[in-house]
Design a protein around this motif. Structure first.
Motif, PDB file in Angstrom:
ATOM      1  N   HIS A 144      -4.837   6.058  -8.383  1.00 49.90           N
ATOM      2  CA  HIS A 144      -5.293   4.709  -8.067  1.00 49.90           C
ATOM      3  C   HIS A 144      -6.794   4.508  -8.248  1.00 49.90           C
ATOM      4  CE1 HIS A 144      -1.494   3.084  -6.615  1.00 49.90           C
ATOM      5  NE2 HIS A 144      -1.237   4.332  -6.273  1.00 49.90           N
ATOM      6  N   THR A 145      -7.616   5.484  -7.934  1.00 51.23           N
ATOM      7  CA  THR A 145      -9.059   5.313  -8.042  1.00 51.23           C
ATOM      8  C   THR A 145      -9.595   5.843  -9.369  1.00 51.23           C
ATOM      9  OG1 THR A 145      -9.249   5.495  -5.640  1.00 51.23           O
ATOM     10  CG2 THR A 145     -11.269   5.783  -6.920  1.00 51.23           C
ATOM     11  N   LEU A 146      -9.199   7.056  -9.734  1.00 46.35           N
ATOM     12  CA  LEU A 146      -9.685   7.633 -10.989  1.00 46.35           C
ATOM     13  C   LEU A 146      -8.917   7.127 -12.204  1.00 46.35           C
ATOM     14  CD1 LEU A 146     -10.270  11.351  -9.911  1.00 46.35           C
ATOM     15  CD2 LEU A 146     -11.871   9.439  -9.882  1.00 46.35           C
ATOM     16  N   GLU A 147      -7.776   6.512 -11.974  1.00 52.74           N
ATOM     17  CA  GLU A 147      -6.934   5.944 -13.029  1.00 52.74           C
ATOM     18  C   GLU A 147      -6.646   6.941 -14.148  1.00 52.74           C
ATOM     19  OE1 GLU A 147      -8.890   2.236 -14.165  1.00 52.74           O
ATOM     20  OE2 GLU A 147      -7.798   1.215 -12.565  1.00 52.74           O
ATOM     21  N   ILE A 148      -6.121   8.093 -13.766  1.00 46.84           N
ATOM     22  CA  ILE A 148      -5.871   9.169 -14.730  1.00 46.84           C
ATOM     23  C   ILE A 148      -4.922   8.746 -15.846  1.00 46.84           C
ATOM     24  CG2 ILE A 148      -3.974  10.237 -13.438  1.00 46.84           C
ATOM     25  CD1 ILE A 148      -5.224  12.981 -14.290  1.00 46.84           C
ATOM     26  N   LYS A 187       0.031   1.421 -11.906  1.00 48.41           N
ATOM     27  CA  LYS A 187      -0.372   2.400 -10.894  1.00 48.41           C
ATOM     28  C   LYS A 187       0.642   2.470  -9.754  1.00 48.41           C
ATOM     29  CE  LYS A 187      -4.737   0.919 -10.528  1.00 48.41           C
ATOM     30  NZ  LYS A 187      -6.137   0.833 -10.081  1.00 48.41           N
ATOM     31  N   GLN A 188       1.255   1.337  -9.438  1.00 38.23           N
ATOM     32  CA  GLN A 188       2.239   1.314  -8.351  1.00 38.23           C
ATOM     33  C   GLN A 188       3.484   2.128  -8.703  1.00 38.23           C
ATOM     34  OE1 GLN A 188       1.454   0.050  -5.398  1.00 38.23           O
ATOM     35  NE2 GLN A 188      -0.504  -0.498  -6.303  1.00 38.23           N
ATOM     36  N   GLU A 189       3.745   2.310  -9.999  1.00 37.23           N
ATOM     37  CA  GLU A 189       4.930   3.029 -10.451  1.00 37.23           C
ATOM     38  C   GLU A 189       4.692   4.533 -10.582  1.00 37.23           C
ATOM     39  OE1 GLU A 189       5.797   1.290 -14.226  1.00 37.23           O
ATOM     40  OE2 GLU A 189       5.937  -0.741 -13.408  1.00 37.23           O
ATOM     41  N   LEU A 190       3.437   4.985 -10.499  1.00 36.21           N
ATOM     42  CA  LEU A 190       3.114   6.367 -10.813  1.00 36.21           C
ATOM     43  C   LEU A 190       2.928   7.235  -9.573  1.00 36.21           C
ATOM     44  CD1 LEU A 190       0.522   5.761 -13.659  1.00 36.21           C
ATOM     45  CD2 LEU A 190       2.929   6.356 -13.903  1.00 36.21           C
ATOM     46  N   ARG A 246      -6.276  -5.890 -16.060  1.00 35.96           N
ATOM     47  CA  ARG A 246      -6.371  -5.206 -14.766  1.00 35.96           C
ATOM     48  C   ARG A 246      -5.062  -5.334 -13.987  1.00 35.96           C
ATOM     49  NH1 ARG A 246      -9.773  -1.507 -15.252  1.00 35.96           N
ATOM     50  NH2 ARG A 246      -9.651  -1.171 -13.044  1.00 35.96           N
ATOM     51  N   GLN A 247      -4.402  -6.493 -14.107  1.00 37.15           N
ATOM     52  CA  GLN A 247      -3.129  -6.690 -13.410  1.00 37.15           C
ATOM     53  C   GLN A 247      -2.072  -5.725 -13.938  1.00 37.15           C
ATOM     54  OE1 GLN A 247      -2.532  -8.562 -10.831  1.00 37.15           O
ATOM     55  NE2 GLN A 247      -4.482  -9.617 -10.776  1.00 37.15           N
ATOM     56  N   VAL A 248      -2.069  -5.534 -15.259  1.00 40.64           N
ATOM     57  CA  VAL A 248      -1.105  -4.619 -15.863  1.00 40.64           C
ATOM     58  C   VAL A 248      -1.378  -3.191 -15.391  1.00 40.64           C
ATOM     59  CG1 VAL A 248      -0.303  -3.657 -18.055  1.00 40.64           C
ATOM     60  CG2 VAL A 248      -0.706  -6.103 -17.848  1.00 40.64           C
ATOM     61  N   ARG A 249      -2.652  -2.815 -15.352  1.00 44.26           N
ATOM     62  CA  ARG A 249      -3.013  -1.479 -14.872  1.00 44.26           C
ATOM     63  C   ARG A 249      -2.607  -1.302 -13.417  1.00 44.26           C
ATOM     64  NH1 ARG A 249      -8.299   1.465 -17.105  1.00 44.26           N
ATOM     65  NH2 ARG A 249      -7.872   1.249 -19.302  1.00 44.26           N
TER      66      ARG A 249
END
Length: 166
Positions: free
Chosen positions: A103-107, A36-39, A29-32
């Motif tokens: 961030h929420t849907l994690e596309i 997400k912060q980079e996208l 989860r930390q990696v995800r």
């Protein structure tokens, strides 16, 4: 956790590589969340062609395509009849929608989470029920599709995009 994360930035390539691998396995989860912060999505295309369940659980045939562009801010919907409709939401609303998608849907992980081995290119593969094409501001490009059922995050994105046309 902190010690291991610090090793992921080690100057020694072997230590860095092993630390990254262990960190990703131990703290997925930390990696995800870090990824997400980079996208940031620049363009997004979503296609749905098949039966999906409506909110009442009844199957409904949908053939729609959405194209979202951050610059200029525009969303184009092409329905079954092929006629395009365009809306230009305020860039703040569009940015919020695209950030929610990341961030929420994690596309970024849809391919990993919702596309099975049967969805790889093969001669006797079914046509996809849904597909998505995403271009990020960092240059990454993603293409994903599945002939299986439409997962909830895809339906949520479809619903959010359809709301822009109401």
């Amino acid at each position: 956790m902190t010690w291991l994360k610090n090793r992921t930035h080690d100057h020694r390539p072997d230590v860095k590589s092993l630390a990254c691998m262990v960190y990703a396995q131990r703290f997925p989860r930390q990696v995800r969340n870090q990824k997400k912060q980079e996208l940031s999505i620049q363009t997004l295309k979503l296609n749905i062609d098949g039966d999906i369940c409506d909110p009442y659980g009844d199957p409904v045939y949908i053939k729609e395509s959405y194209q979202v562009s951050r610059t200029p801010p525009a969303v184009v919907r092409i329905q079954q009849d092929g006629a395009p409709q365009t809306v230009s939401p305020p860039s703040k609303i569009l940015a919020k929608l695209l950030k929610w998608t990341v961030h929420t849907l994690e596309i970024f992980w849809w391919r990993e989470d919702y596309c099975g081995p049967a969805d790889v290119d093969s001669e006797d593969a079914e046509s996809p029920l849904w597909s998505a094409h995403v271009e990020y501001s960092n240059g990454e490009i993603q293409d994903m599709e599945s002939a299986d059922d439409v997962p909830d995050p895809v339906l949520e994105l479809l619903s959010a995009l359809a709301e822009l046309f109401e």
